[in-house]
Design a protein around this motif. Structure first.
Motif, PDB file in Angstrom:
ATOM      1  N   TYR A 162      27.004  94.201 -54.152  1.00  0.00           N
ATOM      2  CA  TYR A 162      26.015  93.700 -52.881  1.00  0.00           C
ATOM      3  C   TYR A 162      26.249  93.136 -51.526  1.00  0.00           C
ATOM      4  O   TYR A 162      25.335  93.622 -50.829  1.00  0.00           O
ATOM      5  CB  TYR A 162      25.152  93.292 -54.650  1.00  0.00           C
ATOM      6  CG  TYR A 162      23.381  93.309 -53.136  1.00  0.00           C
ATOM      7  CD1 TYR A 162      22.953  94.590 -53.551  1.00  0.00           C
ATOM      8  CD2 TYR A 162      22.844  92.021 -52.774  1.00  0.00           C
ATOM      9  CE1 TYR A 162      21.293  94.350 -52.581  1.00  0.00           C
ATOM     10  CE2 TYR A 162      22.137  92.284 -52.248  1.00  0.00           C
ATOM     11  CZ  TYR A 162      20.741  93.308 -52.082  1.00  0.00           C
ATOM     12  OH  TYR A 162      19.983  93.187 -50.977  1.00  0.00           O
ATOM     13  N   VAL A 163      27.029  92.565 -51.483  1.00  0.00           N
ATOM     14  CA  VAL A 163      27.177  91.611 -50.506  1.00  0.00           C
ATOM     15  C   VAL A 163      27.480  93.211 -49.261  1.00  0.00           C
ATOM     16  O   VAL A 163      26.968  93.157 -48.557  1.00  0.00           O
ATOM     17  CB  VAL A 163      27.828  90.793 -49.652  1.00  0.00           C
ATOM     18  CG1 VAL A 163      27.624  90.275 -49.010  1.00  0.00           C
ATOM     19  CG2 VAL A 163      27.531  89.556 -51.879  1.00  0.00           C
ATOM     20  N   LEU A 164      28.659  93.736 -49.945  1.00  0.00           N
ATOM     21  CA  LEU A 164      29.256  94.772 -49.010  1.00  0.00           C
ATOM     22  C   LEU A 164      28.451  95.908 -49.106  1.00  0.00           C
ATOM     23  O   LEU A 164      28.081  96.450 -48.009  1.00  0.00           O
ATOM     24  CB  LEU A 164      30.231  95.143 -50.378  1.00  0.00           C
ATOM     25  CG  LEU A 164      31.275  96.479 -49.763  1.00  0.00           C
ATOM     26  CD1 LEU A 164      32.200  96.507 -47.652  1.00  0.00           C
ATOM     27  CD2 LEU A 164      31.836  97.442 -50.184  1.00  0.00           C
ATOM     28  N   ARG A 165      27.362  96.245 -49.993  1.00  0.00           N
ATOM     29  CA  ARG A 165      26.326  97.254 -50.025  1.00  0.00           C
ATOM     30  C   ARG A 165      25.300  96.805 -48.864  1.00  0.00           C
ATOM     31  O   ARG A 165      25.158  97.883 -47.851  1.00  0.00           O
ATOM     32  CB  ARG A 165      25.527  98.438 -51.215  1.00  0.00           C
ATOM     33  CG  ARG A 165      24.844  98.862 -51.182  1.00  0.00           C
ATOM     34  CD  ARG A 165      24.373  98.788 -52.558  1.00  0.00           C
ATOM     35  NE  ARG A 165      25.194 100.455 -52.999  1.00  0.00           N
ATOM     36  CZ  ARG A 165      25.192 100.734 -53.724  1.00  0.00           C
ATOM     37  NH1 ARG A 165      24.874 100.307 -54.814  1.00  0.00           N
ATOM     38  NH2 ARG A 165      26.367 102.259 -54.455  1.00  0.00           N
ATOM     39  N   ARG A 166      24.960  95.611 -48.834  1.00  0.00           N
ATOM     40  CA  ARG A 166      24.257  95.355 -47.705  1.00  0.00           C
ATOM     41  C   ARG A 166      24.637  95.730 -46.755  1.00  0.00           C
ATOM     42  O   ARG A 166      23.520  96.077 -45.847  1.00  0.00           O
ATOM     43  CB  ARG A 166      23.853  94.265 -48.696  1.00  0.00           C
ATOM     44  CG  ARG A 166      22.808  93.099 -47.333  1.00  0.00           C
ATOM     45  CD  ARG A 166      22.333  91.953 -47.391  1.00  0.00           C
ATOM     46  NE  ARG A 166      21.358  91.945 -46.839  1.00  0.00           N
ATOM     47  CZ  ARG A 166      20.907  90.126 -46.875  1.00  0.00           C
ATOM     48  NH1 ARG A 166      21.643  88.973 -47.424  1.00  0.00           N
ATOM     49  NH2 ARG A 166      20.078  89.775 -45.546  1.00  0.00           N
ATOM     50  N   LEU A 167      25.899  94.881 -46.140  1.00  0.00           N
ATOM     51  CA  LEU A 167      26.203  95.015 -44.455  1.00  0.00           C
ATOM     52  C   LEU A 167      26.310  96.675 -44.485  1.00  0.00           C
ATOM     53  O   LEU A 167      26.517  96.936 -43.003  1.00  0.00           O
ATOM     54  CB  LEU A 167      28.140  94.416 -44.564  1.00  0.00           C
ATOM     55  CG  LEU A 167      28.394  93.424 -45.332  1.00  0.00           C
ATOM     56  CD1 LEU A 167      29.514  92.672 -45.017  1.00  0.00           C
ATOM     57  CD2 LEU A 167      27.400  92.459 -43.621  1.00  0.00           C
ATOM     58  N   ILE A 168      26.829  97.385 -45.400  1.00  0.00           N
ATOM     59  CA  ILE A 168      27.223  98.738 -44.737  1.00  0.00           C
ATOM     60  C   ILE A 168      25.970  99.692 -44.886  1.00  0.00           C
ATOM     61  O   ILE A 168      25.810 100.489 -43.439  1.00  0.00           O
ATOM     62  CB  ILE A 168      27.938  99.676 -45.631  1.00  0.00           C
ATOM     63  CG1 ILE A 168      28.851  99.475 -46.406  1.00  0.00           C
ATOM     64  CG2 ILE A 168      27.980 101.126 -45.580  1.00  0.00           C
ATOM     65  CD1 ILE A 168      29.402 100.043 -47.635  1.00  0.00           C
TER      66      ILE A 168
ATOM     67  N   GLY B 277      39.872  95.535 -52.181  1.00  0.00           N
ATOM     68  CA  GLY B 277      39.367  95.732 -53.453  1.00  0.00           C
ATOM     69  C   GLY B 277      37.833  96.239 -53.597  1.00  0.00           C
ATOM     70  O   GLY B 277      37.747  95.971 -54.986  1.00  0.00           O
ATOM     71  N   ILE B 278      36.946  95.213 -52.875  1.00  0.00           N
ATOM     72  CA  ILE B 278      35.371  95.531 -53.119  1.00  0.00           C
ATOM     73  C   ILE B 278      35.274  96.564 -52.899  1.00  0.00           C
ATOM     74  O   ILE B 278      35.387  97.411 -52.001  1.00  0.00           O
ATOM     75  CB  ILE B 278      35.066  94.207 -52.170  1.00  0.00           C
ATOM     76  CG1 ILE B 278      35.570  92.564 -52.605  1.00  0.00           C
ATOM     77  CG2 ILE B 278      33.110  94.184 -52.692  1.00  0.00           C
ATOM     78  CD1 ILE B 278      35.555  92.047 -51.830  1.00  0.00           C
TER      79      ILE B 278
ATOM     80  N   SER C  74      32.299  80.379 -58.498  1.00  0.00           N
ATOM     81  CA  SER C  74      31.274  79.584 -58.236  1.00  0.00           C
ATOM     82  C   SER C  74      31.145  79.860 -56.839  1.00  0.00           C
ATOM     83  O   SER C  74      29.874  79.784 -55.866  1.00  0.00           O
ATOM     84  CB  SER C  74      31.611  78.348 -57.463  1.00  0.00           C
ATOM     85  OG  SER C  74      32.693  77.753 -56.785  1.00  0.00           O
ATOM     86  N   LEU C  75      32.063  81.098 -56.362  1.00  0.00           N
ATOM     87  CA  LEU C  75      32.192  81.951 -55.274  1.00  0.00           C
ATOM     88  C   LEU C  75      32.034  83.130 -55.184  1.00  0.00           C
ATOM     89  O   LEU C  75      32.680  83.449 -55.857  1.00  0.00           O
ATOM     90  CB  LEU C  75      32.965  81.252 -54.092  1.00  0.00           C
ATOM     91  CG  LEU C  75      33.032  80.196 -53.185  1.00  0.00           C
ATOM     92  CD1 LEU C  75      34.417  79.478 -52.865  1.00  0.00           C
ATOM     93  CD2 LEU C  75      32.545  79.468 -52.241  1.00  0.00           C
ATOM     94  N   LEU C  76      31.377  83.378 -54.716  1.00  0.00           N
ATOM     95  CA  LEU C  76      30.833  85.068 -54.645  1.00  0.00           C
ATOM     96  C   LEU C  76      32.479  85.876 -53.797  1.00  0.00           C
ATOM     97  O   LEU C  76      33.140  87.024 -54.107  1.00  0.00           O
ATOM     98  CB  LEU C  76      30.123  86.470 -54.433  1.00  0.00           C
ATOM     99  CG  LEU C  76      28.648  85.993 -54.702  1.00  0.00           C
ATOM    100  CD1 LEU C  76      27.634  87.087 -54.377  1.00  0.00           C
ATOM    101  CD2 LEU C  76      29.164  87.560 -56.375  1.00  0.00           C
ATOM    102  N   LEU C  77      32.438  85.242 -52.276  1.00  0.00           N
ATOM    103  CA  LEU C  77      33.697  85.468 -51.847  1.00  0.00           C
ATOM    104  C   LEU C  77      33.954  84.510 -50.505  1.00  0.00           C
ATOM    105  O   LEU C  77      33.596  83.579 -50.963  1.00  0.00           O
ATOM    106  CB  LEU C  77      32.586  86.138 -50.855  1.00  0.00           C
ATOM    107  CG  LEU C  77      32.082  87.736 -50.807  1.00  0.00           C
ATOM    108  CD1 LEU C  77      31.438  88.491 -50.149  1.00  0.00           C
ATOM    109  CD2 LEU C  77      33.124  89.339 -50.834  1.00  0.00           C
ATOM    110  N   ILE C  78      35.084  84.391 -51.101  1.00  0.00           N
ATOM    111  CA  ILE C  78      35.628  83.314 -49.786  1.00  0.00           C
ATOM    112  C   ILE C  78      35.271  83.373 -48.375  1.00  0.00           C
ATOM    113  O   ILE C  78      34.683  83.994 -47.877  1.00  0.00           O
ATOM    114  CB  ILE C  78      37.412  83.807 -49.473  1.00  0.00           C
ATOM    115  CG1 ILE C  78      37.886  83.829 -50.690  1.00  0.00           C
ATOM    116  CG2 ILE C  78      38.019  82.637 -48.647  1.00  0.00           C
ATOM    117  CD1 ILE C  78      38.114  82.453 -51.604  1.00  0.00           C
ATOM    118  N   ASN C  79      34.638  81.904 -48.117  1.00  0.00           N
ATOM    119  CA  ASN C  79      33.523  81.704 -47.017  1.00  0.00           C
ATOM    120  C   ASN C  79      34.047  80.916 -46.354  1.00  0.00           C
ATOM    121  O   ASN C  79      33.465  80.503 -45.193  1.00  0.00           O
ATOM    122  CB  ASN C  79      32.366  81.472 -47.558  1.00  0.00           C
ATOM    123  CG  ASN C  79      32.184  80.790 -48.672  1.00  0.00           C
ATOM    124  OD1 ASN C  79      33.149  79.762 -48.347  1.00  0.00           O
ATOM    125  ND2 ASN C  79      31.439  79.865 -48.524  1.00  0.00           N
ATOM    126  N   ALA C  80      35.555  80.234 -46.314  1.00  0.00           N
ATOM    127  CA  ALA C  80      36.282  79.173 -45.495  1.00  0.00           C
ATOM    128  C   ALA C  80      37.923  79.237 -45.873  1.00  0.00           C
ATOM    129  O   ALA C  80      38.175  80.147 -46.610  1.00  0.00           O
ATOM    130  CB  ALA C  80      35.124  77.820 -45.706  1.00  0.00           C
TER     131      ALA C  80
END
Length: 881
Positions: free
Chosen positions: A299-305, A289-290, A36-42
């Motif tokens: 994709y979230v990582l790529r977007r940030l970079i 490890g992402i 349900s989550l892509l990344l730990i957000n809380a």
């Protein structure tokens, strides 16, 4: 009042340890077994199984400082003092233990007695109907009534759809009137920077059903979250999270690299803050490890970079630079996260590669965008199609806002609606793909299992045991018995069968009773320790409450154990040969083979593969005992055991220790000593994603079979090459390669002669248009490579030539056009001409001004299409279009 960020973090964790909480380290940013989550957000996200009652927590009270990534407000990052994509969340949690009174009074104690924040500057909010919270704040804590603000459900009630939910209470700090907006209505809830909410206490006391009815939970929970950066800004008396002690050095480093002084230009400050925030999140994501990719968390990582890189360009930094900031980030966070130090070089390499690739694609994207804008200008149009903007975004990583900005400078607007439609279609495709992955394991089985049902796993000690059948299910319904031919799910009171977990496949075998036999096809873990045996009744019938002899297939289990222990040896060898960054990203352990995915940025060389094989086989030959140690999680981590990426650990864990070579947390089955593995052989090494490699390997008898098969193939090769012995094979192959090379060169020479002869004829019939020759090549052929070679030959030999190929292939037409840069300067646009020519044929086409191609399923209007092309060329050259 000043307190460093590291000091705040440690004081918080120590405070709650003194209240009986178990301190757990920050979990990885990659959610474990939570699709349900892509990344730990809380802070509570990694603890969801405990809140939902799916798993037993190691203790009823837990405290953590959790690293988090949130991107919904990414557009506000850098523009405000408090928004960030990466942050740390301090939290204390109760799973059916203490509740509101303790949560509130301990929060107040920590804030006023440990942090020593002045009480007169503290305010709290509560859910407007939560009288219990009001009484505790007012009577137990002693807070004045007018400092307790009641808020509505949208502000002070936590819920996500159905399931556990409840009211919450927030603590605010008043930074002073000078930080406010000056409006008469300014107060708690105002969007200005005066009142800062820094701690949220969530009281999970209800279970909301599908009808919207709230049922009181028998054992309510506590979930709190205090933003470390926010409280650090308060304690350090600074205006934003970018000014606190662990973030400011990063900001300063970016200023040093870009040559800008922070605080002198508001627009440049936004870019500096964006880079500061994004580089922090990037370092931690890669460290966990992402790796950059076009989907999911990658994709979230790529977007940030790419967003950080783009803001670097806005500061004049066109070459890769983000990797230069990594050491500063690690220096700031090395105390709470020492693992970053080991992974520093790897993080820098991944960042450099990704940013360099983006810098290459962004230049290609700019050229494409400029060509499209020029084409629009020529046609006196002013709207860039959404599909072009999406192509720039999807193919070249071009941010939409950059496309819009460049287009606006030329008086062009972007079709936002068309872009959004394509983006939504892409998201829908991704959502459907994700949905297909959601149903895994026991969740595929639509059955209900009572909480008290539990299976004891005895498969570490034995492969055979007597058990009792507790439950049986067939066609999603509970049944009392099953007969020959039926496929059912069986729950035993104890089992030697290993359930699929941690990459290791399930055992196979049989269940035998006095009245029947069942073949065990698969074994999966269910909730609360239940183990489900998928079985086919092959003889007689079996029934609930019968005693069964549960027998695991010994040969398959032994082969699996060999591969699992070899996987640990491979993992350790990879880290020794390639570096500590080569950590596991996934695995599959089965009797036939092992598959191991790991983080690495380039293909392994033959020498590296050979070194890894030699290292693993060296440990196998030493017949080192494989120790299986059961201990608590804290002790295992202190021992230095490596935690695998997709395992879920309870408080009591299993450590697999192989001498001084390998030590990992693992619940799988293993051989007793490495000598039992026999041999190890890598059969393939490949890339499965950007920055993720895959090794497939075999052990034991499979290696012997592999060698025998290779020997057989070698004999056949030797026979076909007529080689006298094995050593002659290479020489024979070299001779063949040399002959083939000579023949290919001869063939190429003949092709060029044919092309030159054909060009001579084409030149004779060419049309003179101004100073240029328009060569029209009409041909029926299947060899499009030959046509492309002819086209390239024209451009090589004559800068004044424009070549148009109209090729007929069966019932299809292919149009290919090319010209020199000189012709482009004179007004020729091959992309536009081919597009219009293909429209005559009822097809589509396009491309660059100097090269374009297209096609159609209609071959009836070829001559009309050729005439259209001639008109367009003449119009461009002679008419100056």
């Amino acid at each position: 009042m000043y307190m460093s960020t590291d000091e705040i973090r440690e004081k918080f964790l120590q405070f709650f340890e003194s209240k009986g909480h178990l301190r757990l380290p920050s979990f990885s940013l990659i959610p474990r077994n939570d699709k349900s989550l892509l990344l730990i957000n809380a802070g509570m996200a990694p603890l969801k199984p405990y809140f939902l009652g799916i798993e037993e927590p190691p203790r009823r009270r837990i405290t953590t400082c959790q690293k988090c990534i949130r991107t919904p407000d990414i557009d506000r990052v850098g523009k405000t003092a408090r928004h960030a994509t990466f942050f740390e969340m301090l939290g204390n949690f109760s799973f059916g233990d203490y509740f509101k009174k303790e949560a509130i009074t301990w929060a107040w104690e920590f804030v006023t007695e440990v942090l020593k924040l002045p009480k007169e500057r503290l305010w709290v909010t509560i859910y407007e109907e939560d009288e219990e919270a009001f009484e505790i704040w007012h009577k137990e804590v002693g807070l004045e009534e007018d400092r307790i603000k009641r808020m509505g459900k949208e502000h002070n009630f936590w819920e996500i759809g159905t399931g556990p939910c409840g009211p919450c209470s927030e603590i605010y700090f008043d930074r002073g009137e000078d930080k406010g907006c000056g409006k008469p209505t300014c107060g708690i809830g105002c969007d200005c920077d005066r009142y800062v909410e820094f701690w949220n206490l969530v009281f999970t006391q209800f279970d909301k059903d599908e009808n919207g009815i709230y049922h009181r939970l028998k054992n309510p929970n506590i979930d709190t979250g205090m933003g470390l950066e926010r409280i650090a800004a308060i304690m350090q008396g600074v205006d934003s999270l970018f000014d606190i002690d662990i973030v400011k050095p990063i900001c300063d480093k970016i200023c040093e690299i870009t040559g800008y002084e922070y605080g002198k230009d508001s627009e440049k400050d936004v870019s500096i803050r964006v880079i500061t925030d994004h580089i922090r999140g990037t370092v931690f994501m890669i460290g966990d490890g992402i790796l950059p990719s076009n989907e999911g968390r990658g994709y979230v990582l790529r977007r940030l970079i790419r967003r950080a890189a783009r803001h670097g360009r806005m500061l004049g930094r066109k070459e890769a630079f983000l990797h230069l900031i990594v050491d500063t980030v690690i220096e700031s966070y090395k105390n709470p996260y020492p693992e970053l130090v080991q992974k520093g070089e790897y993080i820098k390499r991944v960042l450099y590669n990704e940013e360099s690739r983006f810098n290459q694609t962004i230049d290609v994207g700019l050229e494409l965008l400029e060509n499209e804008i020029d084409s629009l200008k020529k046609n006196k149009e002013n709207v860039l199609k959404g599909e072009i903007a999406f192509k720039l975004y999807d193919t070249y990583g071009f941010p939409l806002d950059l496309t819009k900005e460049i287009a606006a400078e030329k008086g062009i607007i972007v079709d936002q609606e068309g872009f959004d439609k394509l983006m939504q279609q892409q998201k829908e495709r991704a959502r459907m793909a994700q949905k297909e992955l959601e149903n895994i394991g026991w969740k595929d089985i639509n059955i209900t299992i009572e909480d008290e049902i539990e299976t004891v796993f005895v498969g570490y000690e034995t492969l055979e045991t007597e058990s009792r059948i507790l439950k049986m299910f067939s066609n999603d319904e509970e049944v009392a018995y099953a007969k020959e031919g039926d496929i059912c799910y069986i729950i035993l009171d104890k089992t030697p069968f290993y359930a699929e977990s941690g990459g290791q496949v399930a055992d196979k075998g049989v269940l035998e009773t006095k009245s029947g036999v069942a073949e065990v096809l698969d074994v999966k873990k269910g909730p609360k320790g239940t183990i489900l045996h998928k079985a086919k009744i092959t003889q007689g019938e079996i029934a609930v409450d019968e005693i069964v002899a549960a027998k695991v297939d010994k040969d398959l289990r032994l082969a699996t154990m060999k591969n699992h222990t070899a996987t640990h040896l491979l993992h350790s060898s990879l880290r020794k040969v390639l570096g500590e960054h080569a950590t596991q990203s996934g695995s599959l352990v089965e009797p036939e083979r092992l598959r191991f995915d790991f983080a690495h940025y380039e293909a392994l060389s033959e020498e590296q593969i050979a070194e890894i094989e030699k290292m693993v086989n060296g440990i196998i030959q030493q017949a080192i005992p494989v120790e299986k140690i059961e201990t608590d999680l804290d002790s295992a981590i202190k021992m230095g055991a490596t935690a695998l990426f997709d395992e879920k650990y309870s408080n009591i864990v299993r450590v697999i220790k192989i001498g001084d070579f390998s030590m990992e947390l693992c619940g799988g089955t293993h051989v007793d000593n490495t000598g039992q593995i026999g041999m190890f052989k890598i059969i393939s090494e490949s890339s499965i994603a950007a920055g993720v490699r895959r090794i497939e390997a075999i052990t034991g008898n499979k290696v012997y079979e592999f060698m025998v098969n290779n020997q057989k193939i070698l004999k056949e090769i030797k026979s076909k090459l007529k080689a006298a012995n094995d050593s002659e094979i290479i020489a024979k192959i070299d001779q063949l390669e040399s002959k083939v090379g000579d023949l290919e060169k001869e063939l190429e020479r003949y092709k060029l002669l044919l092309i030159d002869n054909e060009l001579e004829l084409l030149y004779k019939s060419a049309l003179q248009v101004g100073e240029f020759k328009l060569i029209i090549n009409r041909k029926d052929t299947q060899d499009t490579d030959y046509i492309k070679l002819l086209t390239d030959r024209v451009r090589e030999k004559d800068s004044k030539a424009i070549v148009l190929n109209v090729i007929k292939q069966d019932n299809k037409a292919i149009v290919l056009m090319a010209c020199s840069k000189e012709a482009v300067k004179k007004g020729i646009d091959c992309g536009r001409i081919v597009r219009e020519v293909c429209s005559v044929l009822g097809g589509k086409g396009g491309g660059r001004p100097d090269f374009a191609q297209g096609g159609s399923n209609n071959v009836e209007n070829l001559e009309s299409a050729v005439q259209k092309a001639v008109e367009l060329v003449k119009s461009a050259i002679e008419g100056g279009v």
